[in-house]
Design an enzyme around this catalytic site. Structure first.
Site, PDB file in Angstrom:
ATOM      1  CD  GLU A 201      -9.159   3.450  21.226  1.00 42.09           C
ATOM      2  OE1 GLU A 201      -9.832   3.012  22.169  1.00 42.09           O
ATOM      3  OE2 GLU A 201      -9.287   3.023  20.051  1.00 42.09           O
TER       4      GLU A 201
ATOM      5  CG  ASN B 144     -11.555   5.233  17.293  1.00 42.44           C
ATOM      6  OD1 ASN B 144     -12.318   5.822  16.534  1.00 42.44           O
ATOM      7  ND2 ASN B 144     -11.985   4.424  18.258  1.00 42.44           N
TER       8      ASN B 144
ATOM      9  CE1 TYR C  87     -16.867   6.283  13.841  1.00 49.40           C
ATOM     10  CE2 TYR C  87     -18.924   5.366  13.010  1.00 49.40           C
ATOM     11  CZ  TYR C  87     -18.094   5.694  14.074  1.00 49.40           C
ATOM     12  OH  TYR C  87     -18.486   5.412  15.355  1.00 49.40           O
TER      13      TYR C  87
ATOM     14  CE1 TYR D 128     -20.291   1.332  18.953  1.00 50.94           C
ATOM     15  CE2 TYR D 128     -18.732   3.064  18.381  1.00 50.94           C
ATOM     16  CZ  TYR D 128     -18.996   1.752  18.678  1.00 50.94           C
ATOM     17  OH  TYR D 128     -17.977   0.832  18.731  1.00 50.94           O
ATOM     18  CE  LYS D 129     -17.099   8.726  18.081  1.00 52.12           C
ATOM     19  NZ  LYS D 129     -15.772   8.090  18.195  1.00 52.12           N
TER      20      LYS D 129
ATOM     21  CG  HIS E  86     -14.968  -3.207  13.342  1.00 51.49           C
ATOM     22  ND1 HIS E  86     -13.899  -3.777  12.706  1.00 51.49           N
ATOM     23  CD2 HIS E  86     -14.439  -2.229  14.133  1.00 51.49           C
ATOM     24  CE1 HIS E  86     -12.781  -3.183  13.090  1.00 51.49           C
ATOM     25  NE2 HIS E  86     -13.072  -2.246  13.959  1.00 51.49           N
TER      26      HIS E  86
ATOM     27  NE  ARG F  44      -8.949   3.777  12.122  1.00 51.17           N
ATOM     28  CZ  ARG F  44      -9.898   3.781  13.062  1.00 51.17           C
ATOM     29  NH1 ARG F  44      -9.806   2.994  14.122  1.00 51.17           N
ATOM     30  NH2 ARG F  44     -10.943   4.564  12.963  1.00 51.17           N
TER      31      ARG F  44
END
Ligand code: HEM
Length: 339
Positions: free
Chosen positions: A267, A227, A38, A318-319, A195, A225
């Site tokens: 994204e 993602n 990140y 998390y993903k 978040h 950005r």
């Protein structure tokens, strides 16, 4: 190359979605390095960007336009709460109408046109056979509430963030293809609150720095950005509300079907200051590519392998990649000469 919308394909059931060679060539592969961590990966969204790229214009319209608009209509029919605007966001919704209509008409004149005569506007969308005249700022003159009217005609999810007390609040949005988050759940939350579930980034100071940057964005200077995550099958709507429909997909990946089933989901997020309301418009344009298509580019194949192999366990969890991460790394390893 300019992408022309093709006939409707599906993002559910029989999953007929596919990318043409042209769409594969312009796919926004998101990794500048072999390891992913990140970071505050925000940069100016200077338009026009490279011709034919997804960065050329403020809003990207491609061959999947009709399919994505059909999918959005289906999701909104199933659950109208995927579109939500608090009353104080009305002006921001009209800001969004102006920004989207003026840029779509300027950038894609073959598909969209806008005539402005004072506050009397006429909008034509030839792809969806829509032509409406309305009074700018008067919601009663549109067939739908302003954000929903616009959101049903432009690819990508949208959130409108109200800015107050040096923070951003998720007070409006049309979100039908989220990567596992819920607009209804996050509505009204602040930047660090929505978040909340993201691991590691808070401690690294990523969100504090990002918020400082975002609250200072001036009108006319959008930023962007990228993602990413992985999605099993070409499914656009991976929202918590529909989890029973797609959660079990993750267990369907086998050594033999990785290339066809696993998709890199990217994204392209653009943040743009709205002139009347001072809100930020946040667009989330989602691109899907199967691993079979991704590995047709040897550089992407090699890098995808290295990124996944070195992904921290917190991000794997998390993903939501835990069930098939090892299978994907193993499958990709054949495309990495260093392996
Ligand atoms: C994830 C919204 C801007 C970094 C998320 C999530 C949401 C979200 C809803 C999912 C959280 C969950 O798991 O429930 C937004 C909105 C933004 C915004 C509305 C507009 C202001 C940013 C910016 C950054 C950022 C500027 C820059 C660092 C991240 C990261 C994740 C995330 C790293 C985790 C993604 C992953 O690993 O898949 N964001 N975000 N966001 N956001 Fe944002």
């Amino acid at each position: 190359m300019r992408m022309s919308p093709k006939p409707v394909q599906t993002f559910r059931d029989d999953f007929t979605y596919s990318n043409s060679p042209g769409a594969v060539a312009r796919f926004p592969f998101p990794f500048p390095e072999d390891e992913y961590r990140y970071s505050v990966n925000i940069e100016p969204h200077v338009t026009p960007g490279p011709e034919g790229s997804v960065f050329e214009f403020l809003l990207d319209i491609d061959e999947h336009y009709l399919s994505e608009m059909a999918e959005r209509a289906t999701v909104l029919e199933e659950n109208p709460k995927r579109c939500l605007a608090m009353p104080h966001m009305d002006l921001a919704c009209w800001d969004m109408i102006e920004r989207c209509m003026t840029s779509l008409a300027a950038d894609y004149p073959e598909h969209f046109s806008l005539q402005v005569d004072g506050d009397q506007w006429t909008w034509e969308n030839r792809l969806l056979n829509i032509k409406d005249s309305f009074t700018f700022g008067d919601s009663s003159t549109l067939p739908l509430p302003p954000m929903e009217y616009m959101g049903r005609q432009v690819q990508g999810d949208f959130a409108l963030l109200d800015q107050r007390d040096g923070d951003l609040f998720l007070d409006a949005g049309i979100v039908t293809c989220p990567a596992d988050w819920s607009l209804a759940f996050d509505a009204g939350m602040s930047f660090s609150e929505w978040h909340g579930p993201v691991p590691l980034a808070h401690e690294m100071g990523v969100f504090d720095r990002a918020l400082k940057y975002l609250t200072a964005i001036p009108v006319g200077r959008p930023v962007r950005r990228l993602n990413w995550t992985l999605t099993v099958n070409a499914r656009m709507d991976t929202s918590p509300e529909t989890y029973p429909n797609w959660g079990t997909d993750r267990a369907s990946v086998t050594a033999d079907n990785v290339g066809e089933k696993v998709h890199l989901r990217v994204e392209l997020q653009v943040l743009d200051r709205m002139p009347r309301s001072n809100a930020l418009m946040f667009s989330i344009r989602t691109f899907l590519i199967s691993f079979d298509d991704l590995v047709t580019n040897p550089d992407w194949a090699r890098r995808m392998h290295r990124v996944l192999k070195t992904l921290p366990p917190e991000l794997i969890e998390y993903k939501g990649l835990g069930r098939y991460h090892d299978l994907a790394v193993e499958w990709l390893s054949r495309f990495d000469p260093a392996n």
